[in-house]
Design a protein around this motif. Structure first.
Motif, PDB file in Angstrom:
ATOM      1  N   ASN A   1       0.377   7.276   2.569  1.00  0.00           N
ATOM      2  CA  ASN A   1      -0.156   8.615   2.362  1.00  0.00           C
ATOM      3  C   ASN A   1       0.306   9.595   3.422  1.00  0.00           C
ATOM      4  O   ASN A   1      -0.105  10.749   3.433  1.00  0.00           O
TER       5      ASN A   1
ATOM      6  N   TYR B   1      -5.301   2.822  -8.263  1.00  0.00           N
ATOM      7  CA  TYR B   1      -5.087   2.305  -6.916  1.00  0.00           C
ATOM      8  C   TYR B   1      -5.859   1.010  -6.691  1.00  0.00           C
ATOM      9  O   TYR B   1      -5.383   0.102  -5.993  1.00  0.00           O
TER      10      TYR B   1
ATOM     11  N   ALA C   1       2.061   7.103 -10.421  1.00  0.00           N
ATOM     12  CA  ALA C   1       1.226   6.065  -9.816  1.00  0.00           C
ATOM     13  C   ALA C   1       1.542   4.700 -10.420  1.00  0.00           C
ATOM     14  O   ALA C   1       1.606   3.685  -9.704  1.00  0.00           O
TER      15      ALA C   1
ATOM     16  N   LYS D   1       0.855  -1.192   0.000  1.00  0.00           N
ATOM     17  CA  LYS D   1       0.000   0.000   0.000  1.00  0.00           C
ATOM     18  C   LYS D   1       0.885   1.234   0.000  1.00  0.00           C
ATOM     19  O   LYS D   1       1.814   1.332   0.786  1.00  0.00           O
ATOM     20  N   TYR D   2       0.598   2.147  -0.917  1.00  0.00           N
ATOM     21  CA  TYR D   2       1.364   3.390  -0.963  1.00  0.00           C
ATOM     22  C   TYR D   2       1.048   4.209   0.274  1.00  0.00           C
ATOM     23  O   TYR D   2      -0.110   4.433   0.615  1.00  0.00           O
TER      24      TYR D   2
ATOM     25  N   SER E   1      -4.472  10.745   3.927  1.00  0.00           N
ATOM     26  CA  SER E   1      -5.527  10.071   3.190  1.00  0.00           C
ATOM     27  C   SER E   1      -6.896  10.449   3.698  1.00  0.00           C
ATOM     28  O   SER E   1      -7.075  10.951   4.793  1.00  0.00           O
TER      29      SER E   1
ATOM     30  N   ASP F   1      -9.091   6.494  -0.750  1.00  0.00           N
ATOM     31  CA  ASP F   1      -7.665   6.327  -0.463  1.00  0.00           C
ATOM     32  C   ASP F   1      -6.838   6.585  -1.721  1.00  0.00           C
ATOM     33  O   ASP F   1      -5.779   7.207  -1.676  1.00  0.00           O
ATOM     34  N   GLY F   2      -7.327   6.078  -2.862  1.00  0.00           N
ATOM     35  CA  GLY F   2      -6.614   6.281  -4.118  1.00  0.00           C
ATOM     36  C   GLY F   2      -6.551   7.738  -4.506  1.00  0.00           C
ATOM     37  O   GLY F   2      -5.507   8.246  -4.917  1.00  0.00           O
TER      38      GLY F   2
ATOM     39  N   GLN G   1      -3.848   9.919  -2.700  1.00  0.00           N
ATOM     40  CA  GLN G   1      -2.414   9.690  -2.864  1.00  0.00           C
ATOM     41  C   GLN G   1      -1.721  10.969  -3.336  1.00  0.00           C
ATOM     42  O   GLN G   1      -2.255  11.723  -4.154  1.00  0.00           O
TER      43      GLN G   1
ATOM     44  N   ALA H   1       3.150   1.325  -8.494  1.00  0.00           N
ATOM     45  CA  ALA H   1       2.537   0.003  -8.595  1.00  0.00           C
ATOM     46  C   ALA H   1       3.536  -1.048  -9.070  1.00  0.00           C
ATOM     47  O   ALA H   1       3.534  -2.186  -8.591  1.00  0.00           O
TER      48      ALA H   1
ATOM     49  N   GLN I   1      -3.898  -1.936  -7.527  1.00  0.00           N
ATOM     50  CA  GLN I   1      -2.909  -2.303  -6.511  1.00  0.00           C
ATOM     51  C   GLN I   1      -3.534  -3.109  -5.376  1.00  0.00           C
ATOM     52  O   GLN I   1      -2.972  -4.107  -4.932  1.00  0.00           O
TER      53      GLN I   1
END
Length: 496
Positions: free
Chosen positions: A7, A340, A386, A4-5, A11, A88-89, A92, A390, A343
């Motif tokens: 934030n 996202y 992005a 998970k990226y 987020s 959440d996406g 980012q 990924a 991912q």
């Protein structure tokens, strides 16, 4: 579980008290996670000039929203978790950074435009007899330098489409080739700039240093840039120019005065190359321009920023530089959210398993697989940073297994990501350029509407960079292995 990226607490989940979602189960498994993005890509093709010829940023936003809605019906996890993953996406930093970068670049470019820099460039070209093909080649070089300095290909696309594109068309440059030259310069800068987000992400995710990464990838970039420049010089002409388009009066209205605004343009490059932040560099450029324009009679304060009670709104170049990109900002957030979902939907895990079966430990195959997976993810995740985030865990894992040096892994990751982010018709960089050009039609009647599908074949530096990296994978050109102390080795170290 997919990585998970992070934030950094920014987020939507942290703001609403919700726990960030790190896994979503989809019907049809890993493929189901790609449906929102796949639908958007098909929608973009459908409304393009190739099919329905109704393309617009607003139309693309509709497609992205429908795609995200379809994904919800494919989610086996709760719709609440799916919706939270979408938020959440969107939150980012890759999307937010892109939006802020082109807001500032948009303000800078429109202020220079309001002061007559475009007129000055046209005057310079007509006075010196500058050939349109040469102008296109120079545009590629300047865009590459500017992007390398400021560290944002998106910002470069905005600035050069606003300033150099109308000037080039007026001088007889081919519209599509000139647009491709601007995008190619953005590719070069995104790949080579030490402060570029793609450069930083490629280094950090492969656990290495930025300066070494930049030095090691120059050989690939320059091999791709030379033939690209030659092609731009040869075929960059061919446009009608304002005189042949029946707009010869424009040539009589232009003046050299606006060329003094090359000073703030040069200041931005100098500050960026000196290590100043992108926002800092552009802010100083805007401020200097705002001082120069009224002092030298290039315009008034009203041209820059004005509160019009008659129109009932804020007006001026600064306002236009921001508001013109609000639709694109909305679209970018939607696209990042769809990327996202890929991912957190398990698609990366499925790809890792399949690719390991193919490589069988052979280094050439490992690099070809890295090349392929980075290209594939950039086709689906249309914001280059992005897509890089990924692909990074996959590149790191199988690259380490083959003992490839972190510089080598980072170069494959960033070179391909930088190139493809300005090639695919549905990619963020291309759509941003199209929106900028089409937004200037009312101001410059000699500019014709462009479509994202028209430019893809001519982004020469991007295509050559993709080919160079494939040849490097197949031939071993530039390949280095990681030694016991992290040093670069020409031969793979012994397993013992």
């Amino acid at each position: 579980m997919p990585e998970k990226y992070e934030n950094n607490g920014s987020s939507a989940a942290s703001e609403t008290g919700e726990k960030a979602v790190t896994k979503i189960d989809f019907r049809m498994g890993a493929f189901g996670a790609t449906v929102p993005m796949l639908f958007f890509i098909l929608w973009a093709i459908l409304i393009s000039k190739i099919v329905l010829d109704v393309s617009s940023v607003q139309g693309l936003i509709v497609g992205s929203v429908i795609g995200l809605a379809l994904g919800m019906f494919l989610s086996k996890s709760s719709w609440h978790d799916y919706a939270q993953a979408v938020f959440d996406g969107m939150s980012q930093s890759v999307g937010v950074v892109a939006i802020v970068a082109w807001f500032w670049a948009g303000m800078f470019a429109t202020v220079l435009q309001a002061g007559g820099l475009v007129d000055g460039l046209v005057w310079l070209g007509t006075t010196t007899g500058l050939q349109a093909g040469f102008f296109t080649g120079i545009t590629f070089i300047l865009a590459a330098v500017f992007a390398t300095a400021v560290g944002t290909g998106y910002g470069t696309t905005v600035a050069f489409c606003t300033l150099m594109y109308p000037a080039g068309i007026a001088l007889g440059a081919d519209p599509i080739i000139l647009f491709a030259a601007i995008l190619s310069g953005a590719v070069f800068g995104d790949n080579m700039a030490p402060v570029s987000d793609t450069t930083i992400v490629s280094a950090v995710t492969q656990e290495t240093d930025v300066p070494g990464v930049v030095r090691s990838r120059f050989k690939y970039a320059i091999v791709a840039a030379i033939p690209a420049l030659i092609l731009f010089l040869i075929i960059g002409g061919g446009g009608t120019g304002v005189a042949d388009a029946g707009l010869g009066s424009i040539e009589q209205e232009i003046a050299p005065n606006g060329l003094i605004l090359l000073i703030p343009f040069a200041l931005v490059i100098y500050l960026a190359l000196s290590g100043r932040h992108l926002i800092t560099s552009l802010t100083w450029g805007i401020l200097l321009s705002v001082v120069i324009i009224p002092i030298f009679g290039l315009g008034t304060i009203k041209d820059i920023l004005w509160f019009s009670s008659e129109a009932g709104q804020v007006q001026g170049a600064i306002y236009d530089g921001i508001i013109g990109y609000v639709p694109m900002a909305v679209l970018i957030l939607m696209i990042v959210a769809a990327g996202y979902l890929i991912q957190v939907g398990g698609t990366m895990d499925a790809l890792r398993i399949k690719m390991r079966e193919f490589t069988k430990g052979l280094v050439n195959r490992v690099e070809v697989v890295i090349w392929g997976i980075v290209c594939l993810l950039n086709a689906f995740i249309t914001i280059n940073t992005a897509a890089e985030i990924a692909a990074a865990p996959f590149v790191r894992e199988i690259g380490k297994e083959a003992k490839l040096h972190p510089y080598r892994r980072a170069n494959f990751l960033d070179s391909l990501t930088s190139a493809l982010g300005y090639i695919f018709p549905w990619s963020g960089g291309v759509l941003l350029g199209v929106a900028t050009i089409n937004g200037m039609i009312n101001e410059y009647p000699f500019i014709k509407e462009v479509d994202s599908t028209q430019v893809a074949p001519f982004v020469f530096h991007g295509w050559f960079l993709i080919i160079v990296m494939l040849v490097a994978a197949l031939s071993g050109f530039g390949r280095r292995y990681e030694g016991p102390g992290g040093e670069e080795l020409k031969e793979a170290p012994s397993s013992s």
